[in-house]
Enzyme design. Structure first.
Site, short mmCIF file in Angstrom:
data_model
loop_
_atom_site.label_atom_id
_atom_site.label_comp_id
_atom_site.label_asym_id
_atom_site.label_seq_id
_atom_site.Cartn_x
_atom_site.Cartn_y
_atom_site.Cartn_z
N ASP A 42 -63.92 16.26 25.25
CA ASP A 42 -63.34 15.66 24.04
C ASP A 42 -64.37 14.94 23.19
O ASP A 42 -65.49 14.66 23.63
CB ASP A 42 -62.26 14.65 24.44
CG ASP A 42 -60.93 15.31 24.76
OD1 ASP A 42 -60.77 16.50 24.45
OD2 ASP A 42 -60.05 14.63 25.32
N LYS A 64 -60.88 16.02 19.14
CA LYS A 64 -59.93 15.75 18.06
C LYS A 64 -60.38 14.50 17.33
O LYS A 64 -60.71 13.49 17.94
CB LYS A 64 -58.52 15.54 18.61
CG LYS A 64 -57.98 16.70 19.42
CD LYS A 64 -56.61 16.36 19.97
CE LYS A 64 -56.05 17.51 20.81
NZ LYS A 64 -56.80 17.68 22.08
N MET A 177 -54.42 4.52 18.70
CA MET A 177 -54.24 5.43 17.56
C MET A 177 -53.30 4.85 16.51
O MET A 177 -52.45 5.54 15.96
CB MET A 177 -53.71 6.79 18.06
CG MET A 177 -54.67 7.50 19.00
SD MET A 177 -53.97 8.97 19.79
CE MET A 177 -52.85 8.23 21.00
#
Length: 253
Positions: A42, A64, A177
């Site tokens: 990641d 991402k 997030m």
């Protein structure tokens, strides 16, 4: 409980890389990484961690970032299945912990449905890294008797959470997030009864060389984020434990 891995068949290990500092990966995670034929990793895997992999190991980046996915989640699951079916030992390397907002649950479901042996290796999640890096506890007998981890970015991109539960006193709230929805988060928590003067902080890339922390209150945090141009990946930490923070470590703001 996951089954132990067979040394002969194609298989997958979902390994938590920790919050960033390469020394915070577990011994087991480092050992499996050094044995892998392929590493699928990641964006949030810290510097130096990939160096623990074999020099000849296949490396596939599927990171991402906000607003941009190298591969959709369904394609990542398919990739893991295909690599394992080719007889490879695959390490799926994830920042933090695979089962704390790391989509590890979706990936293990896909692997198990395909009959692929899979093992989970936990990692230090970002909230624990932030607390250690900047010297504040997540729980404290005089301040917080519970700690809640929540995502501020739901699958449908909404920010509809259980605001009354999150606004309860005597707890630390850590939001992953959530930076892009910070205005909504601040307003909804205050509307649910959490005082605007509650200490709060924005923690950027805890345990990385470029880590930063910006402090304020629940009410001022959106302005703090704008003034400092705070971007993901950043944790939001809300609660009186933030007031126990020691002097910022190197790289803090």
């Amino acid at each position: 409980m996951t089954a132990p891995l067979s040394p002969s068949a194609g298989r997958v290990a979902l390994v938590g890389a920790g919050p960033g500092d390469a020394e915070l990966i577990t011994l087991k995670g480092a050992r499996l990484l050094g044995q892998a034929d392929a590493v699928v990793y990641d964006n949030l895997v810290g510097q130096g961690i990939l160096e623990l992999a074999r020099p000849d190991a296949e490396r596939v980046f599927v990171g991402k970032k906000a607003g941009h996915h190298t591969l959709p989640q369904e394609d990542i699951c398919r990739l893991l299945v295909n690599l394992a079916r080719a007889g490879k030992f695959v390490v799926r390397l994830k920042g933090g912990d695979p089962f704390v907002f790391g989509r590890g649950g979706e990936e293990i479901e896909a692997l198990q449905a395909a009959g692929i042996p899979v093992e989970i290796v936990p990692g230090v999640t970002a909230a624990l890294g932030a607390a250690a890096a900047f010297g504040f506890p997540l729980t404290h007998r005089d301040h917080a008797q519970s700690c809640v981890f929540v995502t501020g970015h739901l699958k449908d991109h909404s920010v509809e959470l259980d605001w009354p539960a999150l606004a309860r006193p005597g707890q630390t709230l850590v939001i992953y997030m959530g930076v892009t929805g910070l205005d909504i988060i601040s307003a909804r928590l205050q509307a649910a009864g959490l005082p605007g003067g509650t200490p709060a902080a924005l923690v950027y890339r805890a345990t990385w060389p470029n880590q930063k922390i910006h402090r304020g209150t629940l009410a001022t945090l959106p302005a703090v984020a704008r003034d400092n141009q705070v971007k993901p990946p950043t944790l939001i930490v809300i609660g009186s434990v933030v007031g126990l923070m020691r002097e910022p470590a190197a790289g803090a703001a």
